[in-house]
Design an enzyme around this catalytic site. Structure first.
Site, mmCIF file in Angstrom:
data_model
loop_
_atom_site.group_PDB
_atom_site.id
_atom_site.type_symbol
_atom_site.label_atom_id
_atom_site.label_comp_id
_atom_site.label_asym_id
_atom_site.label_seq_id
_atom_site.Cartn_x
_atom_site.Cartn_y
_atom_site.Cartn_z
ATOM 1 N N HIS A 80 -6.058 16.030 -3.892
ATOM 2 C CA HIS A 80 -5.500 14.721 -4.202
ATOM 3 C C HIS A 80 -6.377 14.052 -5.251
ATOM 4 C CE1 HIS A 80 -3.414 10.929 -3.351
ATOM 5 N NE2 HIS A 80 -4.595 10.358 -3.494
ATOM 6 N N ASP A 159 2.568 3.203 5.338
ATOM 7 C CA ASP A 159 1.869 3.095 4.052
ATOM 8 C C ASP A 159 2.834 2.683 2.950
ATOM 9 O OD1 ASP A 159 -0.517 3.473 2.313
ATOM 10 O OD2 ASP A 159 0.831 4.906 1.370
ATOM 11 N N ARG A 166 0.653 -4.517 -0.928
ATOM 12 C CA ARG A 166 -0.692 -4.587 -1.539
ATOM 13 C C ARG A 166 -0.587 -4.671 -3.052
ATOM 14 N NH1 ARG A 166 -3.429 0.588 0.248
ATOM 15 N NH2 ARG A 166 -5.029 -0.099 -1.180
ATOM 16 N N SER A 181 -4.901 4.584 3.526
ATOM 17 C CA SER A 181 -3.656 4.918 2.838
ATOM 18 C C SER A 181 -3.662 6.387 2.384
ATOM 19 C CB SER A 181 -3.501 3.972 1.636
ATOM 20 O OG SER A 181 -2.573 4.454 0.715
ATOM 21 N N LYS A 185 -1.739 9.836 4.504
ATOM 22 C CA LYS A 185 -0.730 10.679 3.839
ATOM 23 C C LYS A 185 -1.181 12.138 3.766
ATOM 24 C CE LYS A 185 -0.552 7.762 0.483
ATOM 25 N NZ LYS A 185 -0.376 6.778 -0.568
HETATM 26 N N1 URA Z 1 -3.650 5.865 -3.686
HETATM 27 C C1 URA Z 1 -3.065 5.709 -2.493
HETATM 28 O O1 URA Z 1 -2.286 6.549 -2.057
HETATM 29 N N2 URA Z 1 -3.340 4.615 -1.775
HETATM 30 C C2 URA Z 1 -4.179 3.665 -2.186
HETATM 31 O O2 URA Z 1 -4.393 2.709 -1.489
HETATM 32 C C3 URA Z 1 -4.767 3.832 -3.449
HETATM 33 C C4 URA Z 1 -4.486 4.942 -4.167
#
Ligand code: URA
Length: 422
Positions: A80, A159, A166, A181, A185
């Site tokens: 990621h 999220d 956010r 967050s 995921k």
């Molecule tokens: N990427 C994400 O998936 N979440 C965040 O809060 C910031 C970057």
């Protein structure tokens, strides 16, 4: 329990229990807690932070707010990136590690704001399919070790809703909120090994090294708590990665990198991240993994895997359209390049149409900016500094020139890999 008491408790810097956090997440998802109440709590969290225990609990509650994918494989390796400018790393390293027998079953996102997204980039390959059913996804991973699609299933709905809030309430940069967050995921998508490329610098979500280290430590801890091998690589995002910033031009640069002719920074980053992934995926020492990665990068096996992967997802690698026009911008003076503003280059690329400001905006995959030099390079006046590839939307030469700082003193090349936390 009531949301006002919870906001009040946070205001008084008291720890929120797991039950209280669950009450908040459930309530926000079912609509009993309103946007303005959630926004008040998120602002308190942004200002005052969360403890490690609260962050771990919040991640777990978010993770369990939706589906958790079971891909039926016991050793999936995921990567990621927290997002940057010119970041085409996944397109190079996913086939490279798959060519070494590591299973990559990856979901990626689209670009937003000044940063690009892998799914948009891949769609610049004519025909490339970025969605499939879960069964097709599993079959493809089984057959060729690699499949990459957009978001699939109802993973972490909490999220989705909280991130959208956010985004419009100035609470995107909270370290515990970013950690929960991202990790919720990653954990929901079924990977057993997770490598995170945490970008640090002016073109990244996190600009400050201390905060980046705090975020990395937190994410590694959350990963380990969930029995996942997790590593976080802190990398420089003060200048774009590689030379190309856009979509189709980034794919072309990724292809060149898999042919062994990539930019030095991108190639080194791919080798480092791929070595970590292969080391975790095959359970071997990182030094041995690095040898294997370099071998398949330079013997063409990584490139062959890319061809197999693109074909499996119906893409035509020989058909990656570029915009109609291009113009070269020359350097206004002689000297050492001391800075290339990644954030501004990202915004200019978006202005050409390569990016979007809102999720539904249509983008032009064929446009972008190619920078011809990197920080530390010495250049003469009048040599090409950058190239703009464009259609209808234009930017000026001065827009590009103002992204570059050129100084008389010699500048060292910045360190790309700043730290590794695992
Ligand atoms: N990427 C994400 O998936 N979440 C965040 O809060 C910031 C970057």
């Amino acid at each position: 329990m009531d949301i006002l008491d919870i906001i009040d408790k946070k205001e008084k810097r008291q720890k929120l229990s797991r039950e209280e956090l669950k009450y908040v997440i459930d309530g926000y998802l079912n609509g009993s807690i309103k946007d303005y109440q959630m926004s008040a709590l998120l602002t308190e969290i942004d200002l005052l932070g969360l403890t490690e225990e609260e962050t771990i609990n919040l991640t777990d509650i978010m993770l369990n707010s939706g589906e958790i994918l079971d891909l039926g494989f016991d050793n999936i390796t995921d990567k990621h990136s927290t997002g940057g400018v010119g970041d085409k790393t996944t397109i190079v390293l996913a086939p490279l590690v798959a060519s070494l027998g590591v299973k990559v079953a990856k979901m990626s996102g689209r670009g937003l704001g000044h940063t690009g997204g892998t799914i948009d980039k891949l769609e610049s390959i004519k025909g490339f399919q970025t969605s499939m059913t879960l069964n097709q996804f599993k079959e493809q991973v089984n057959k060729i070790n690699i499949a990459l699609v957009g978001q699939m299933g109802n993973l972490v709905p909490a999220d989705k809703k909280i991130y959208a809030l956010r985004d419009v309430t100035g609470t995107v940069d909270s370290i515990p909120l970013i950690a929960s967050s991202i990790m919720s995921k990653k954990l929901a998508s079924g990977a057993s090994n997770i490598v995170i490329d945490l970008k640090v610098g002016n073109g990244a979500l996190v600009n400050n090294l201390e905060e980046a280290k705090e975020l990395a430590n937190l994410m590694v801890k959350i990963g380990k708590n969930n029995n996942k091998k997790t590593a976080c690589v802190l990398t420089n995002m003060d200048e774009p990665l590689g030379y190309a910033v856009g979509n189709s031009i980034e794919v072309l640069e990724a292809i060149n990198t898999l042919k062994g002719h990539g930019p030095e920074d991108l190639t080194n980053l791919v080798i480092k991240l791929a070595s970590l992934m292969v080391s975790m995926g095959l359970n071997i020492e990182e030094s041995e993994a690095e040898e294997k990665v370099k071998e398949n990068l330079y013997n063409g096996k990584g490139y062959e895997k890319l061809l197999e992967w693109v074909e499996a997802q119906n893409g035509d690698i020989n058909n990656i359209p570029l915009a109609k026009h291009s113009k070269i911008i020359s350097s206004p003076k002689e000297g050492y390049i001391s800075a290339i503003n990644a954030l501004e280059i990202g915004k200019l690329s978006r202005k050409l149409g390569a990016g979007r400001l809102t999720k539904d905006e249509k983008i032009d995959l064929t446009v972008g900016i190619i920078i011809n030099h990197k920080v530390g390079d010495y250049i003469k006046k009048g040599v090409p500094l950058a190239q703009i590839i464009y259609n209808e939307k234009e930017i000026t030469n001065d827009d590009i020139i103002s992204c570059f700082k050129i100084s008389e003193e010699k500048i060292e090349k910045p360190k790309l890999i700043i730290d590794i936390i695992k």
